[in-house]
Design an enzyme around this catalytic site. Structure first.
Site, PDB file in Angstrom:
ATOM      1  N   SER A 234       1.092  -1.204   0.008  1.00 18.83           N
ATOM      2  CA  SER A 234       0.198   0.094   0.055  1.00 18.83           C
ATOM      3  C   SER A 234       0.922   1.316  -0.039  1.00 18.83           C
ATOM      4  O   SER A 234       1.863   1.350  -0.832  1.00 18.83           O
ATOM      5  CB  SER A 234      -1.051  -0.060   1.053  1.00 18.83           C
ATOM      6  OG  SER A 234      -2.067   0.816   1.106  1.00 18.83           O
TER       7      SER A 234
ATOM      8  N   HIS B 299      -5.478  -6.687  -0.831  1.00 20.93           N
ATOM      9  CA  HIS B 299      -4.537  -5.766  -0.859  1.00 20.93           C
ATOM     10  C   HIS B 299      -3.208  -6.342  -0.252  1.00 20.93           C
ATOM     11  O   HIS B 299      -3.219  -7.165   0.836  1.00 20.93           O
ATOM     12  CB  HIS B 299      -5.025  -4.747   0.148  1.00 20.93           C
ATOM     13  CG  HIS B 299      -4.528  -3.409  -0.196  1.00 20.93           C
ATOM     14  ND1 HIS B 299      -4.173  -2.761  -1.211  1.00 20.93           N
ATOM     15  CD2 HIS B 299      -4.092  -2.351   0.971  1.00 20.93           C
ATOM     16  CE1 HIS B 299      -3.536  -1.729  -1.046  1.00 20.93           C
ATOM     17  NE2 HIS B 299      -3.530  -1.276   0.353  1.00 20.93           N
TER      18      HIS B 299
ATOM     19  N   ASP C 124      -8.446  -6.151  -5.398  1.00 20.84           N
ATOM     20  CA  ASP C 124      -8.072  -4.857  -4.668  1.00 20.84           C
ATOM     21  C   ASP C 124      -8.203  -3.676  -5.264  1.00 20.84           C
ATOM     22  O   ASP C 124      -7.762  -3.370  -6.245  1.00 20.84           O
ATOM     23  CB  ASP C 124      -6.550  -4.882  -4.403  1.00 20.84           C
ATOM     24  CG  ASP C 124      -6.053  -3.849  -3.573  1.00 20.84           C
ATOM     25  OD1 ASP C 124      -6.847  -3.076  -2.862  1.00 20.84           O
ATOM     26  OD2 ASP C 124      -4.743  -3.676  -3.427  1.00 20.84           O
TER      27      ASP C 124
END
Lengths: 480, 480
Positions: free
Chosen positions: B160, B440, B415
Site C-alpha cells: 500500500s 490488498h 484490490d
C-alpha cells in the site's frame, strides 16, 4: 560585471551565434516557488529567476524538440549563461530551447530579500535538495506532460557545483531529465571518499608545469616570507604599501589568516580558469593565466624580491584590466557574480569538502583537516553544525554501478577539482570524459580557435551522448 | 491491539517460523533523526523507532548477507511487521536481517510528542520525502560502507502506501536499496493519471462477485434508505437503536456525512482485507469477509429489512470477535494501529488521491471530485492547501521507461487500489506481478494453505527477482 561579461561574447569568438541573432540573448523571467518544498509548515513562496531563449526551437513542431537546461550554481545565473557557450552553440543544431535556472540564495533569487542571509532561520533553506526541487518545479511547469504524451526531453548541463546538480537532478528526478552533462563536478569531494590533500596536490602540479618549476617553489617559500613580514610593524607597513590592500592590514593574522586564505583561493581560481584564451569568468584574465602568473616567478626569488615578484604575478588575477585601485582580500570573487556568502554556508552544512596540505606534496603551508575545528567554526558563524555525510547519503557517489544512467562526467585533468570527480566508471550508462589539457569545465565554454584538441573531442563526445539520449527518448515515446 | 496482533501469528499458521524461534520476534530500538532533513534551520531531532531481527544473519560472515527492509507506512510499525510474514519466511532462506522502520508521525515515532498533530507548524513535517530521508539515514547508519567495500545489499518491501515508499526509496536512493517489492502500491492514484471513479468501480465489482449480485444492489439502494431514516427524529432513533452508535447521532448529516463516509471506508477496507483466511489486520475478520458480508445481503431487501440485513452484515467488520459494545463511526481503523489522523493530513497535502462515484458504474451515491471543495476543506482543517501535483512531480509515475530499475509492482486485481497501481511496464527492469485472486498486498503476508495459486506464484516471482538483484549486487562488488 554585466558589461564586462557581455564583452566576453566577442572575446570568445562566438561570431556564428552572433550571426544567428542570439548572442546570449534571453528573456529574464521569474516563477513563484515554495521556500520549503519538503514540509507543509508554511505556504510561503519566493520568486526564482530563470533565463529562457526559444529562438531555435520556434520553427519546429517536433514534440521532442529538446530543452537544454543549465542547473544554476553558486552565483548570478547570467554569469553562467554567458560562460556556457557550448549550450548556445548546440541549441541551433538541435532546434532546442535554452533554459538557465538560478540557484536559490544567489543572484537575484533571494527567498527572504535582504534578510536572506540571516542564519540559520532564513539561510537554512539554502540546500542542494531545495535547489533541485526548485529546478524540478520549473521544469515541470514550463514543460508539462501533454495529455497522454510525454513532455519534451530535457538535457541538464552544469559545471562545478552546477555539474553536481546536473548529475544529481538526473539521479533524483530521472522522469524530468533525460540525461546530464556534468562538467568538472566533484561529487566525490567528500569525507571518506577523496583524500583531503588531492586538491592541493593537483593544484601544485599545475603551477609546476605551467612555466617552470620555480613557480611552485617560490609560492611554497612565500608563506614564511609573508609571515616574517607580518611579524613586525615595519613588515606590515611594507605589505600595505606593496599590495595596496583596500583596508590596511594591522596585525599578523590579517596576513596569516585573511591574506593566506585569499592567496590560496586565487591560486585555485587561476588554475580553474586557466583557459587558452583571454576570459572573464571569475575575473578578467589573459590566456593561460597560470603561465602568465608563473612567468613572473620564474627564478628562485627570496625576501623583498620574492615579495615584489609575487605582487606583480598576483595582478594577473587581481588587475588584468587595470581598473583595480586597491586589493580586496576579503573575497577572491569580488564583483564576479559568484555568491561566496551563500557558498560559505553551504560549505558549512552539507557541502563539506575536506582540504588539507603538507607543504611537501603541495606548495601550501602544512594544514591538517580537522573536522571538529571546522565544525566549531561553522557553528560559531551560522548556529548550525555541518553534516559532512549528507551529500553522499542523499546522492550516493561512492559506487556508481548499475542503478543510475545517462550521465557524462567530464573532467579537465589540469583542474584541481578533478580529484573529487568521477574519473572511472564500470557502468556502461555512465560515461567518463577526460580532458588532459583542460581546466575547470572548459568543455562547457564556447568553442575557441585556441582550444586544445582534447577539449574539442570532449564536446563532440558530449554531442554524441546527448544525441543517443534524445534518440532513446524518442523511441520510448509511448502512451501508458 | 498488541495482544490481538500477537494472536495473529498463530492464526496465520507460521509454525515453521515459530519452530525457528523467531515468531515475529524483534528488538525495538530508536535512533535520533532530524525533524527536518532538507533545511539547516534547526538541529532538532526526534526518536524514530525501528524493529530489528538479526537471528538469521548471525551465523554467516558473508559481507553480502541481505537486509530485508520494510518501509513503514501509516501506522504502528509492529502492525506491519506482524502482517508481513513473507519477509519472515524469506529471512532464514536468505540468511537475512529483518528491519522494519516506522514512518514518522505514526506509532510511537512522534516528532513533537503530544503536540505532533498541531497543524501546520508541527504536522507539516509529515511528508513522504522526510520519511524516505528518515529511512535512508537509518539504513546508512545500520549498514555503513565499510572502507572500500560496499554496504550489505538492502531489499525494500512495502504494501500500500508502504509499497509506494518502497518503490520511491529505490527511485530516490538507488545507492542504498538494491531493489524493491512494491505490493499494491498505487503510485499512479493521482490527478491526471488515474480516473477518479476507478477505485469505486473495482470495489463494486468485488461486492458483485463475492456472493451474488444482490449485494452491490442492496448497498446501492441503502444510501437512499439511510437518508430517509435520517430525515426524521423517529428515523434517527431507529438508526441509533439498530446500530448502537457509541455517540448517539442527532441530525441528518451525522448519517449522510459521518456514517456514509464510515460505510464507504468499511466497504473499501473489507475488500482490501478480503483474504482467504481469518485475519486481523485492519480489524478481526473471518476468511473471505466480503463473501461473509454479502451473504447477509443475499436478496433484494428494502426498508427496515434492508436496514436489518445491512446492520448484520456490518458486524462482520465491526464485531467479528464479539467484543464491541457500540459502533464508533468516527474511524474505520479504530484500535487497529493505523494512524488515520496522520493520513488525513497527508491526503490533504501531497497524497491527494481523487475519488468519485456515479452510482451507475459503482454502488455509491453519485459524488463528483471537486478539487476546489477538497482544497478548501483541507485548508480549513489544517491551514495549508493540498499540492496535488507534488507526488508525480517528485517521484514520477506517468511513464516508467528506462530510467528506473529493480522494482516489482504487484497488484491483486480484487484490490480496489490496483486501479492506481502499475499494471504494465515497457521497461525490462520494472517487473509486473498481477494476482487475479488477490486482495490488498496479500503477497506480503505469510503463506497460508488457503492461498490461491496466483498468490503462491507471485511470491515465487518475488523470490526470483530478489535473487537476481542480490546476484547483480554481488557481481558489482568492486572497489572504486
Amino acid at each position: 560585471m554585466m558589461t564586462a561579461a557581455s564583452g566576453v561574447v566577442l572575446i570568445l569568438g562566438l561570431s556564428t551565434i552572433l550571426c544567428a541573432g542570439a548572442a546570449y540573448e534571453y528573456q529574464i523571467k521569474t516563477i513563484d516557488v515554495p521556500i520549503d518544498h519538503f514540509t507543509y509548515t508554511s505556504e510561503a513562496t519566493f520568486k526564482l529567476r530563470y533565463l529562457i531563449n526559444e529562438t531555435f526551437a520556434q520553427n519546429t513542431n517536433d514534440p521532442n524538440r529538446p530543452i537544454l537546461f543549465y542547473a544554476g550554481n553558486e552565483g548570478d545565473i547570467e554569469l553562467f549563461a554567458k560562460n556556457t557557450g557550448f549550450m548556445w552553440e548546440l541549441a541551433p543544431k538541435l532546434k532546442a530551447s535554452l533554459l538557465f535556472i538560478e540557484h536559490r540564495f544567489y543572484g537575484q533569487s533571494l527567498p527572504f530579500g535582504n534578510a536572506s542571509f540571516d542564519s540559520p532561520k532564513n539561510l537554512g533553506y539554502l540546500t542542494s535538495e531545495q535547489a533541485l526541487a526548485d529546478f524540478a518545479l520549473v521544469l515541470r511547469t514550463l514543460n508539462p506532460i501533454n495529455g497522454t504524451n510525454r513532455a519534451r526531453p530535457v538535457i541538464a548541463f552544469g559545471g562545478s557545483y552546477g555539474g553536481m546538480l546536473a548529475a544529481w537532478i538526473r539521479i533524483k528526478y530521472p522522469h524530468l531529465v533525460a540525461g546530464a552533462i556534468a562538467a568538472s563536478a566533484p561529487i566525490r569531494q567528500f569525507q571518506g571518499v577523496t583524500q583531503c590533500g588531492i586538491f592541493n596536490q593537483i593544484l601544485t602540479s599545475v603551477y609546476q608545469v605551467a612555466y617552470n618549476a620555480e613557480c611552485a617553489s617560490n609560492i611554497r617559500r612565500s608563506w614564511t616570507m609573508l609571515q616574517n613580514y607580518s611579524s613586525t610593524a615595519e613588515g606590515l607597513r611594507v605589505l600595505n604599501e606593496k599590495f595596496k590592500f583596500c583596508t590596511n592590514i594591522t596585525k599578523a593574522t590579517d596576513v596569516t589568516e585573511t591574506f593566506f586564505d585569499y592567496l590560496t583561493d586565487v591560486y585555485g581560481n587561476l588554475a580553474m580558469i586557466n583557459y587558452p584564451y583571454e576570459s572573464n569568468f571569475l575575473a578578467p584574465v589573459p590566456a593561460y593565466p597560470v603561465r602568465e602568473f608563473c612567468g613572473r616567478l620564474d627564478k628562485n626569488y627570496t625576501g623583498a624580491e620574492l615579495l615584489d615578484h609575487l605582487q606583480s604575478a598576483l595582478t594577473i588575477y587581481t588587475n588584468y584590466d587595470g581598473k583595480a585601485t586597491c586589493l580586496n582580500i576579503n573575497s577572491s570573487y569580488d564583483g564576479s557574480g559568484i555568491g561566496d556568502r551563500g557558498w560559505d554556508f553551504q560549505a558549512c552544512t552539507e557541502m563539506v569538502m575536506p582540504m588539507c596540505s603538507d607543504g611537501v606534496h603541495d606548495m601550501f603551508p602544512p594544514q591538517q583537516w580537522n573536522m571538529q575545528t571546522y565544525s566549531d567554526k561553522c557553528f560559531k558563524k551560522y548556529g548550525v553544525h555541518p553534516h559532512p555525510a549528507n551529500a553522499l547519503l542523499n546522492y550516493g557517489g561512492e559506487f556508481l554501478e548499475g542503478s543510475i544512467t545517462n550521465i557524462v562526467f567530464s573532467n579537465g585533468l589540469l583542474d584541481p577539482w578533478s580529484g573529487g570527480g568521477v574519473l572511472r566508471s564500470t557502468n556502461d550508462n555512465i560515461k567518463i570524459v577526460l580532458i588532459p589539457e583542460g581546466a575547470h569545465h572548459i568543455d562547457l565554454r564556447a568553442s575557441n580557435p585556441n582550444d586544445p584538441a582534447s577539449v574539442t573531442r570532449a564536446r563532440s563526445v558530449h554531442v554524441k551522448n546527448i544525441q543517443k539520449w534524445l534518440d532513446e527518448y524518442r523511441k520510448q515515446q509511448r502512451v501508458y
